[in-house]
Motif scaffolding. Structure first.
Motif, short mmCIF file in Angstrom:
data_model
loop_
_atom_site.label_atom_id
_atom_site.label_comp_id
_atom_site.label_asym_id
_atom_site.label_seq_id
_atom_site.Cartn_x
_atom_site.Cartn_y
_atom_site.Cartn_z
N UNK A 152 0.83 -1.19 0.00
CA UNK A 152 0.00 0.00 0.00
C UNK A 152 0.87 1.24 0.00
N UNK A 153 0.28 2.40 -0.34
CA UNK A 153 1.06 3.64 -0.31
C UNK A 153 1.44 4.01 1.11
N UNK A 154 2.35 4.94 1.23
CA UNK A 154 2.79 5.43 2.54
C UNK A 154 1.78 6.45 3.07
N UNK A 155 1.49 6.34 4.35
CA UNK A 155 0.51 7.24 4.95
C UNK A 155 1.20 8.11 6.01
N UNK A 156 0.91 9.40 5.99
CA UNK A 156 1.49 10.33 6.96
C UNK A 156 0.37 10.93 7.80
N UNK A 157 0.55 10.92 9.11
CA UNK A 157 -0.42 11.56 10.00
C UNK A 157 -0.04 13.02 10.11
N UNK A 158 -0.87 13.92 9.58
CA UNK A 158 -0.49 15.31 9.44
C UNK A 158 -0.48 16.10 10.74
N UNK A 159 -1.23 15.64 11.73
CA UNK A 159 -1.37 16.39 12.98
C UNK A 159 -0.02 16.52 13.69
N UNK A 160 0.29 17.72 14.13
CA UNK A 160 1.50 17.94 14.91
C UNK A 160 2.76 18.00 14.07
N UNK A 161 2.64 17.96 12.74
CA UNK A 161 3.82 18.12 11.89
C UNK A 161 3.71 19.45 11.17
N UNK A 162 4.83 20.14 10.99
CA UNK A 162 4.83 21.40 10.25
C UNK A 162 4.82 21.11 8.75
N UNK A 163 4.45 22.14 7.98
CA UNK A 163 4.48 22.00 6.52
C UNK A 163 5.86 21.59 6.06
N UNK A 164 6.87 22.20 6.65
CA UNK A 164 8.25 21.92 6.23
C UNK A 164 8.58 20.44 6.47
N UNK A 165 8.21 19.93 7.61
CA UNK A 165 8.48 18.52 7.90
C UNK A 165 7.77 17.63 6.89
N UNK A 166 6.51 17.97 6.61
CA UNK A 166 5.73 17.14 5.68
C UNK A 166 6.36 17.16 4.29
N UNK A 167 6.74 18.35 3.83
CA UNK A 167 7.35 18.45 2.51
C UNK A 167 8.61 17.59 2.45
N UNK A 168 9.41 17.66 3.51
CA UNK A 168 10.66 16.90 3.54
C UNK A 168 10.39 15.39 3.43
N UNK A 169 9.38 14.92 4.18
CA UNK A 169 9.04 13.49 4.10
C UNK A 169 8.53 13.14 2.71
N UNK A 170 7.66 14.01 2.15
CA UNK A 170 7.08 13.72 0.83
C UNK A 170 8.15 13.63 -0.25
N UNK A 171 9.16 14.49 -0.14
CA UNK A 171 10.23 14.45 -1.15
C UNK A 171 10.94 13.10 -1.11
#
Lengths: 249, 249, 249, 249, 249, 249, 249, 249
Positions: free
Chosen positions: E50-69
């Protein structure tokens, strides 16, 4: 209307200064009048011998002013609890001599000097500094009801010598109000050191499993010391009132 | 050891009957002795001016007898609470003059007559008949501690006239203990009728959402009447003790 | 669509004014239409004999207007509960004759005059003034459903004579809705004074161990008085609806 | 004493058969007499128009017999709830015509025939067979209070067609009592099918996270259907009583 | 990295296009890399398919972008849940082709087309319109994981015919996700109508004694219907994921 | 009545062996018959394709035998859960071929051989040995419903290598039932190791703050692993049933 | 005042540099001074051998600065927890060398270099990235108290290999602090892998039935692994302090 | 198998007394063997350096004997907790040298003398005499794991001088286990008096709102003293184990 006023009325009848009809008319006006939104119970101050108390939460400034005017007309002293600071401006415009305590959110208004029926000292104790607003609500209430009040703050059980070094003051008090959040252990220790009634007040101070004061409340109800009774979480007013009732005895 | 005994000791020193060394020896023996399983605190009866109280639950008859012997030697009056009936036989063999109250599971033992420091009457009230065992624990405790106690049973709020028809007795009391299960509403009504301290005792009477007394406990903590403080569920002893402390004032 | 409309339709068939096909077409259009986000159940007003009720919470103004238009087309009277004031502007632009009650956050809209199926008076009682918004939700609901409604506010149990002095009005009511927060004791007392059904509504009024109305809810469920049933915390609408169902009988 | 008896008394005065003094004596004897442990309120049956109800839990057979004798002397019909079977023997020796329902633990005793003030049918419904004892308590109570009662058992929501196939009986009832444990969903479905008042009774049937009926209780309080009010967990009596009050209207 | 990529890699080895060293290097890079604040588990998509799932709560946009990259580099499809709208701007600047669902606060990003391993239809049902955001989270998750999803909204149990009229769609589904707040009764009724697995999702919709979804959660756990399992309150994602796992079978 | 029987009936009509009237008569007899205390739903086994299940708790042996006879007449296989051992004697006198599992308190009775619709293996896992009775309830249920079942007991997370050493068996299973008390952590770890649906069953194993399984239940609902759904505390049957529904797909 | 200072004082007496009177004066000034609102306990740092800790919540910047000045005068190192960022400005104006950690809301101030009594490494582990602020509070506290601290973040149990691949670091630590929200399972797994004390910290990370950390707290208290003890929800400071006490041994 | 045995094995290899094959065979036999119902983890005693512990609850005597035999064969010392007295007879027939502690329900069995890795004294303290069984479980566990243990019983906070008079013993301890029920205040006071780690154990001693130890548990988690960590209610074993881990350092 307080006891003095009633005594005057009855003496007036006895001496003939007041006719029975006049007395009846005045007495009839006593019971709660319907202000539309709240019933003021003037007999109550008579029955209980205490000023009228208004719970400020959920009432507008206009409603409170309207109730206060009714009470002032009857010569009542007034105590308002849980009054947000922003409401006080409108009230103090009409009642400039009222006094507001911002930490404990209490407002008092005197129509006649406070008599002092309290026989000894009520000592208000806190475990931490964050418990002080609740303690102040208790202290202001008890003072307003005619008691000599002393305070002893920040003597929590994790530094037991802080409490023990004040043992003389503990023993000098006639009634004790003990205010604590977190684990709520202070009333148990105080209750074991004195032979006077202890009113325990749990506060919502703490975090996590303190559950807004439930932990402190439960601990106080389960105290292994005798001579302790408990009021609601953050209910400084209730503790001050109960202590006043006891200190009049 | 009670105050009378201590006074005697000190007078003995003054008059020369007792040497300082003897007095010191006796006084030294006062602090808690280690019985192996429990520490009896003889200073406590001195400090608190009250008899020694033993919590009977979880203690064997043999342990209780051992503690009682120690206390009798010091001339203490003894109150045992939460004592199952089956344990009393072994106790009463050693202490034949002890008295057991089966409904409230309390045992009392006198080494000297009870003095009466209580100044007025303590009135113990119940909402229903099923609350009586807890009320009796309060009443026995208060009587044993030297108070005049009256009872008013089965005057719950669903038949409010039953309570109102006893208003004179309510007003005559100096302290009130109000015992109720189910919705726990009785203290609020009583608190509104009198100007004396009310000790509220929630009981585990009820079923379903009464949750073993939690509902009554919460209701009492949230009472809209002032002058009420609460003790633990089914804690008749605690209420009787607190009322006694207040009635001595 | 209400019963009158249906009767008209059926009579039209009988008299020949309406063809069977036309009747079928109209009847077919009755069942819930899918608005995409909500299913309006037009049969329901028929089955229940009452106006359509919309729960305003969590719906946008646009969604509410869309539902209201559908209902107006069918000739329904409409009651919206838990509607925040800020949403009313957009609604009242489309439905200028709708009426909003800001204290209880209820909006009503009439497509035809309210008939009065209620046979007697529904009396809505509160313990305190802070309970009034919930009481008003009950009162507006009952009035909108065709009942004569009276109110009796601020008669809590801590001043029991306030309630007792209104005993005639209590006894004159056919159904009673009793609204209280804190210890929730009022329904027990009222239930003991009348022989009519009492609908008890706990409110979230209080603090500390009132737990947002749980204490009042539990107290009402455990009432020692008979003839009481309870609705959800702050559910004035539910109480008004239930009282209306009973008062039609 | 019931209304018929009172009417007889008053007519006796009018006709001269009863002197005023005799009438006064009889009327004076009416208010609650103190049996030592419980206060029987004879005015209550007058006020409420219903038989006297005794909560059997926590009372001994001897206490119950004593209360029943007092009530029989006044001509009251008697209903005892929560009566353990082992206590009935001693009672039925004195009251051989009393009737005991072992499943619901209810005992009834008639001093005069039950009149039928109920106007329609009360339908008692259960979700499962394990809910029947609570349902029977409701049914017996309602019958004893003069209502025609029907029952519909084991029609839980997991087999919704079982309920739907009985829709005629649902619609024929004037008041409905719906009894369910576990997830407590049945009142919501029934409430959506009828336009009559529904009294919901949660039961302690279930295990694990049913928490002795709390889950069913909460579900019923949160019902999305209107026209539902709730009584305490396992409180079949309360539901039967409430339904009777409504069905008399 | 998904199964296709891995297959390609292994086939490359077999055909000689990829050397063993290159393959080893790529495979070695798979395990979780330490981004400093979060460990991305690339083996997991392989293990779970399955695809990777990220729990967005408590993460900054910058952190999320870094993981997505990091994930994009590996060729992963990405699903982010509980992502506040205000964070999306910064994300969509870097990932302009990502898609945000504001009602359910889900963001999806595709690096390769979604394959459809789901064999039948997953039907997502709600009791009310306020439950739709949670339902949408389930629906988006299931679609993103390659399933055909249908929805059936606002068919709560208080109008049971709304549900029954859609019985064909219920029976046509292979897996059902049932979303409900308040009394949480809908899964019980649905579970009794179908012979397919039902995933029940309690929502925090309601007020008072709904306790933020606890009532619905408890009701679903205690369902009298079989074939139901429950996920956390408001956990639409979890339900969609579980339904997808089942629908692949 | 199962699908085979129905097919026979319909074929009989087609071939002319059964007249339409006879068929109608038989079909009409299908719906739930009223045994007075319980409604057996013969359509249900048809709808759900599974044997009839009886909840043994709160039913007498006589009631169970009566229900079983009805079901046997229709050719149903029967599964009884939560059946106390002492009730089995009377049942096995009438149904000597029934089989009782004392650990899990399940009784099964076959009227026809179990067909095997399950496609793969259901693996039932426990954290400790004390969880085995609940696990066995799940395993027996799944076997009885035609599945191949394997078990893996006592592989709790405090000795993680015990679980990891069985990884092949975990990966070979098509559906997993994971049973755990205390901290309920096992489903999270298992869910992270497999890509198959995990049904989590909390048990009441533990003491103190395990609160009869609440802790395990909450932990499972909050699992950070995806692909997990939860059933009620100790509900082995529910998990076995759910796993069977999934394994048929 | 720390041990070094006291040693200096005592040596000064011995060597004659300090007179006894001077020493007494200094020692007398040690006990808690009354700042009006809080009692600083200078003996405490002596007794506990650790810096003074201030709980920042509910204190104003001015109060904190006042306390810090007192402590600086005594040569104390200072740690402030739960300090909102907006309060730091006023503090750092007076104490420019203080250091603030915005994620964990901790402020530290050094009057003398931190000595390193910790003997080994304290390893702080988190289940997810959202738990990091609490973990950082623990890490900063332990470092400030003289320990070598390492961190291992985002190794939750749903991807157990992430944890297992770090087994060497787990085994190298002398004390472990394990921080987790949601189902709180990580301490159980870690506790099974090491033979060192594990301090478990539940966090309020999660939603729905995580109840603000209660689920994680309960899970940790019920851990099936030995060698684990638990602190309050989100109490990183408490865990770091406890770990420091242990690591000094 | 303990460390000594392993050392012997490895030395045997080194010296040539044991062949590699023999060593491999012995080592291979170490991992958990499947006894059918429980997995014994022989590596664990190696990893943790402690004896094997069996939770007696829910296991039959036969199961326990079977596990003990396996462990004895490997040369393990054995500790069984929560073992009801009635099960010991069958065990002591096979293991006559085992020792049973009836108050704390612990059984110990030695295959080799206990070594003493504990460096200082572990002090086990109780608030009351009813807490002693839990305290004994902690003390026996710690002794069995090689520690010098002292006890200090019945020093609850309501008579604080009882605790203070033992201050020397408090300060002499290296680790403290503090056991208390009711309000659970003792760890806070002890934690403020010492600079050593305190393991707090809540007990289920109390009644009413003590809720089986929840009150004590919550109080301990919310302690205002630092250096305290908490184990489950009545978990004396866990506290003794944790204290032993710390005391080895």
């Amino acid at each position: 209307m307080n006891i003095l006023k009633l005594e005057g009325l009855l003496k007036g009848i006895k001496s003939g200064k007041t006719t029975l009809d006049e007395a009846m008319a005045q007495l009839k006006s006593l019971p709660f009048e319907d202000l539309g939104f709240t019933r003021i119970d003037h007999h109550r101050s008579l029955r209980r011998g205490f000023p009228e108390v208004i719970w400020g939460e959920g009432k507008t400034s206009a409603q409170i002013v309207s109730i206060m005017k009714q009470l002032r007309r009857k010569g009542q002293n007034i105590l308002i609890t849980r009054l947000e600071e922003k409401k006080t401006k409108a009230i103090q415009r009409v009642f400039p001599k009222s006094h507001y305590y911002p930490r404990s959110k209490v407002l008092t208004y005197l129509t006649h000097p406070v008599r002092t029926p309290g026989k000894g000292t009520i000592l208000v104790i806190t475990a931490g500094t964050t418990d002080i607003p609740v303690a102040e609500e208790a202290a202001v209430t008890a003072q307003f009801m005619g008691n000599r009040v002393e305070t002893l703050y920040d003597v929590g059980v994790a530094g037991i010598h802080r409490l023990l070094s004040e043992r003389e003051r503990l023993e000098a008090a006639r009634v004790l109000v003990v205010v604590a959040g977190m684990e709520g252990a202070l009333p148990s220790v105080v209750g074991g050191l004195v032979d006077r009634p202890v009113i325990a007040v749990p506060t919502s101070v703490g975090y996590g499993a303190s559950f807004g004061g439930i932990t402190a409340l439960l601990a106080m109800l389960n105290s292994c010391a005798s001579g302790i009774a408990v009021v609601n979480i953050d209910n400084g007013f209730g503790a001050g009132y109960m202590a006043s009732l006891i200190n009049r005895m």
